[in-house]
Write a protein that holds these residues in place. Structure first.
Motif, PDB file in Angstrom:
ATOM      1  N   HIS A 189       0.841  -1.205   0.000  1.00 37.11           N
ATOM      2  CA  HIS A 189       0.000   0.000   0.000  1.00 37.11           C
ATOM      3  C   HIS A 189       0.878   1.257   0.000  1.00 37.11           C
ATOM      4  N   ALA A 190       1.912   1.236  -0.803  1.00 34.39           N
ATOM      5  CA  ALA A 190       2.839   2.372  -0.883  1.00 34.39           C
ATOM      6  C   ALA A 190       2.087   3.641  -1.270  1.00 34.39           C
ATOM      7  N   GLY A 191       2.415   4.736  -0.601  1.00 37.10           N
ATOM      8  CA  GLY A 191       1.755   6.000  -0.862  1.00 37.10           C
ATOM      9  C   GLY A 191       0.473   6.205  -0.083  1.00 37.10           C
ATOM     10  N   ARG A 192       0.123   5.229   0.749  1.00 36.26           N
ATOM     11  CA  ARG A 192      -1.116   5.305   1.525  1.00 36.26           C
ATOM     12  C   ARG A 192      -0.788   5.031   2.990  1.00 36.26           C
ATOM     13  N   ARG A 193      -1.449   5.746   3.881  1.00 35.61           N
ATOM     14  CA  ARG A 193      -1.222   5.498   5.301  1.00 35.61           C
ATOM     15  C   ARG A 193      -1.710   4.093   5.656  1.00 35.61           C
ATOM     16  N   VAL A 194      -0.919   3.385   6.469  1.00 36.04           N
ATOM     17  CA  VAL A 194      -1.336   2.071   6.934  1.00 36.04           C
ATOM     18  C   VAL A 194      -1.551   2.122   8.440  1.00 36.04           C
ATOM     19  N   SER A 195      -2.581   1.418   8.888  1.00 31.70           N
ATOM     20  CA  SER A 195      -2.860   1.275  10.311  1.00 31.70           C
ATOM     21  C   SER A 195      -2.952  -0.220  10.610  1.00 31.70           C
ATOM     22  N   ILE A 196      -2.189  -0.656  11.593  1.00 34.10           N
ATOM     23  CA  ILE A 196      -2.040  -2.080  11.874  1.00 34.10           C
ATOM     24  C   ILE A 196      -2.272  -2.336  13.355  1.00 34.10           C
ATOM     25  N   ILE A 197      -3.049  -3.361  13.649  1.00 34.88           N
ATOM     26  CA  ILE A 197      -3.125  -3.881  15.008  1.00 34.88           C
ATOM     27  C   ILE A 197      -2.234  -5.112  15.031  1.00 34.88           C
ATOM     28  N   GLY A 198      -1.150  -5.051  15.794  1.00 35.84           N
ATOM     29  CA  GLY A 198      -0.216  -6.165  15.862  1.00 35.84           C
ATOM     30  C   GLY A 198      -0.025  -6.599  17.310  1.00 35.84           C
ATOM     31  N   GLU A 199      -0.258  -7.870  17.578  1.00 34.47           N
ATOM     32  CA  GLU A 199      -0.118  -8.392  18.946  1.00 34.47           C
ATOM     33  C   GLU A 199       0.942  -9.499  18.945  1.00 34.47           C
ATOM     34  N   PRO A 200       2.224  -9.119  19.037  1.00 32.32           N
ATOM     35  CA  PRO A 200       3.284 -10.126  18.988  1.00 32.32           C
ATOM     36  C   PRO A 200       3.580 -10.782  20.323  1.00 32.32           C
ATOM     37  N   ILE A 201       3.086 -10.196  21.432  1.00 30.30           N
ATOM     38  CA  ILE A 201       3.365 -10.733  22.768  1.00 30.30           C
ATOM     39  C   ILE A 201       2.053 -11.051  23.452  1.00 30.30           C
ATOM     40  N   TRP A 202       1.846 -12.339  23.687  1.00 26.76           N
ATOM     41  CA  TRP A 202       0.631 -12.793  24.369  1.00 26.76           C
ATOM     42  C   TRP A 202       1.040 -13.777  25.457  1.00 26.76           C
ATOM     43  N   PRO A 203       0.145 -14.136  26.383  1.00 30.36           N
ATOM     44  CA  PRO A 203       0.541 -14.973  27.517  1.00 30.36           C
ATOM     45  C   PRO A 203       1.171 -16.305  27.139  1.00 30.36           C
ATOM     46  N   GLY A 204       0.871 -16.844  25.965  1.00 24.14           N
ATOM     47  CA  GLY A 204       1.439 -18.116  25.566  1.00 24.14           C
ATOM     48  C   GLY A 204       2.857 -18.054  25.046  1.00 24.14           C
ATOM     49  N   ARG A 205       3.416 -16.872  24.862  1.00 23.86           N
ATOM     50  CA  ARG A 205       4.800 -16.753  24.397  1.00 23.86           C
ATOM     51  C   ARG A 205       5.756 -17.303  25.456  1.00 23.86           C
ATOM     52  N   SER A 206       6.679 -18.173  25.031  1.00 26.23           N
ATOM     53  CA  SER A 206       7.589 -18.823  25.970  1.00 26.23           C
ATOM     54  C   SER A 206       8.734 -17.894  26.359  1.00 26.23           C
ATOM     55  N   THR A 207       9.444 -18.278  27.415  1.00 27.75           N
ATOM     56  CA  THR A 207      10.608 -17.505  27.840  1.00 27.75           C
ATOM     57  C   THR A 207      11.722 -17.579  26.797  1.00 27.75           C
ATOM     58  N   VAL A 208      11.740 -18.646  26.000  1.00 30.66           N
ATOM     59  CA  VAL A 208      12.733 -18.752  24.936  1.00 30.66           C
ATOM     60  C   VAL A 208      12.435 -17.754  23.822  1.00 30.66           C
ATOM     61  N   GLU A 209      11.160 -17.578  23.500  1.00 25.86           N
ATOM     62  CA  GLU A 209      10.758 -16.660  22.438  1.00 25.86           C
ATOM     63  C   GLU A 209      10.827 -15.198  22.858  1.00 25.86           C
ATOM     64  N   TYR A 210      10.597 -14.941  24.148  1.00 31.64           N
ATOM     65  CA  TYR A 210      10.309 -13.576  24.582  1.00 31.64           C
ATOM     66  C   TYR A 210      11.375 -12.535  24.241  1.00 31.64           C
ATOM     67  N   PRO A 211      12.680 -12.780  24.458  1.00 31.84           N
ATOM     68  CA  PRO A 211      13.643 -11.716  24.130  1.00 31.84           C
ATOM     69  C   PRO A 211      13.569 -11.270  22.676  1.00 31.84           C
ATOM     70  N   ALA A 212      13.322 -12.208  21.756  1.00 32.80           N
ATOM     71  CA  ALA A 212      13.184 -11.833  20.343  1.00 32.80           C
ATOM     72  C   ALA A 212      11.916 -11.018  20.122  1.00 32.80           C
ATOM     73  N   CYS A 213      10.858 -11.331  20.872  1.00 33.76           N
ATOM     74  CA  CYS A 213       9.605 -10.569  20.762  1.00 33.76           C
ATOM     75  C   CYS A 213       9.796  -9.128  21.238  1.00 33.76           C
ATOM     76  N   ALA A 214      10.441  -8.969  22.383  1.00 29.62           N
ATOM     77  CA  ALA A 214      10.633  -7.634  22.946  1.00 29.62           C
ATOM     78  C   ALA A 214      11.577  -6.803  22.076  1.00 29.62           C
ATOM     79  N   ALA A 215      12.634  -7.429  21.549  1.00 29.62           N
ATOM     80  CA  ALA A 215      13.529  -6.713  20.643  1.00 29.62           C
ATOM     81  C   ALA A 215      12.779  -6.262  19.396  1.00 29.62           C
ATOM     82  N   HIS A 216      11.885  -7.116  18.905  1.00 27.45           N
ATOM     83  CA  HIS A 216      11.040  -6.754  17.759  1.00 27.45           C
ATOM     84  C   HIS A 216      10.235  -5.498  18.059  1.00 27.45           C
TER      85      HIS A 216
END
Length: 325
Positions: free
Chosen positions: A104-131
């Motif tokens: 959608h180049a040239g157009r404003r984008v609005s995104i709801i993104g939920e990358p961190i939820w209660p099921g995220r493991s401790t192994v995954e979490y540092p990569a999620c927070a860095a993201h």
């Protein structure tokens, strides 16, 4: 931290659309399904009304809830399952957010993104927070808004505090609040550049020092994947990803590297260790220019694998890949 209550939720979220035409990255704290639905739906409806391209990328039950809630908007809203498309958090920026913005180049984008939820493991979490931190660097100056919901009733205090560190603004009780803990995103991301757990003694390890040995690297990875029971197609993906990372090690260090492979907790885990220093925390998160001859190894690993963790040190870099068995 207070929960969101009352009609001010809609007013507070709507203001995100009109307050600025530059990048807006608020976190949304919610405690009940109703609070989640009101806050996210208001954001999406206001964005559609403003003519934005809208993407909802959230996991599981929340995705089902918002599909139903926003059904009347039809094709004005696109949906994606974050538990699938964003299972590897390193895949979210290049393959979900930037891909949608480019479409959608040239157009404003609005995104709801939920990358961190209660099921995220401790192994995954540092990569999620860095993201979450690096979104601020990647989208700086873009005409975009990304709303990130956080379940304040289930996530622990550390993860909620990290939400305040990675978002310039938080929405609490329907009101926007500048975060007193938000700082430079590169500085925050560096805090999640954490040492990886030790490679277990049971792991198989192969060292290599030259390009001619890459065929041996591929055979080693394929054999270990097959012995662990990784399906053939997934084993091919893993072999391709590890070959690319091995090539990167040879190209950038000149000193060779080592690959270790083992299984743990339903995962096949592979780690590449070399003496190079990966200085850019955005490596693997920004697709290289089409004219570039390199820079695709980490991007490919993120696309093909279930989780990629990186620990960069002054004297070397470790890249750990996880594939679900």
């Amino acid at each position: 931290m207070n929960s969101m209550t009352g009609p001010n939720v809609i007013t507070g979220v709507n203001s995100m659309i009109t307050a600025t035409v530059e990048f807006d990255h608020p976190g949304l704290l919610y405690r009940t399904p109703g609070e989640y639905r009101r806050g996210t739906a208001a954001f999406a409806r206001a964005a559609v009304a403003a003519g934005d391209a809208v993407l909802v990328a959230v996991p599981g039950d929340n995705l089902t809830m918002l599909r139903d809630e926003l059904a009347d908007l039809g094709t004005a809203v696109r949906f994606a399952d974050m538990a699938v498309d964003g299972r590897n958090p390193g895949r979210i920026i290049p393959c979900v957010l930037l891909a949608f913005a480019a479409e959608h180049a040239g157009r404003r984008v609005s995104i709801i993104g939920e990358p961190i939820w209660p099921g995220r493991s401790t192994v995954e979490y540092p990569a999620c927070a860095a993201h979450e931190a690096m979104i601020n660097a990647v989208f700086a100056g873009r005409d975009a808004a990304i709303l990130c919901p956080y379940d304040a009733s289930e996530l622990d205090r550390t993860r909620l505090h990290d939400a305040w560190r990675t978002h310039p603004v938080m929405i609490v009780g329907g009101a926007r609040r500048p975060s007193p803990w938000y700082v430079d995103p590169y500085r925050t991301a560096e805090g999640f550049n954490q040492p990886l757990p030790e490679v277990p003694s049971r792991a198989g390890t192969l060292s290599f020092t030259q390009v001619a040995e890459l065929s041996r690297v591929r055979r080693f990875v394929a054999a270990r994947a097959g012995a662990a029971g990784l399906p053939a197609e997934r084993a091919d993906d893993l072999t391709i990803a590890l070959n690319e990372l091995a090539e990167n090690s040879l190209a950038h260090t000149g000193a060779g590297a080592a690959i270790s492979v083992w299984d743990e907790a339903g995962m096949l885990v592979c780690q590449v260790d070399d003496s190079g220093h990966l200085a850019d925390p955005l490596a693997g998160r920004i697709p290289p220019a089409s004219s570039s001859e390199g820079g695709r190894g980490l991007i490919l690993a993120h696309q093909l694998c279930d989780l990629v963790r990186i620990h960069a040190r002054p004297d070397g870099t470790s890249i750990r890949i996880h594939m679900s068995l």
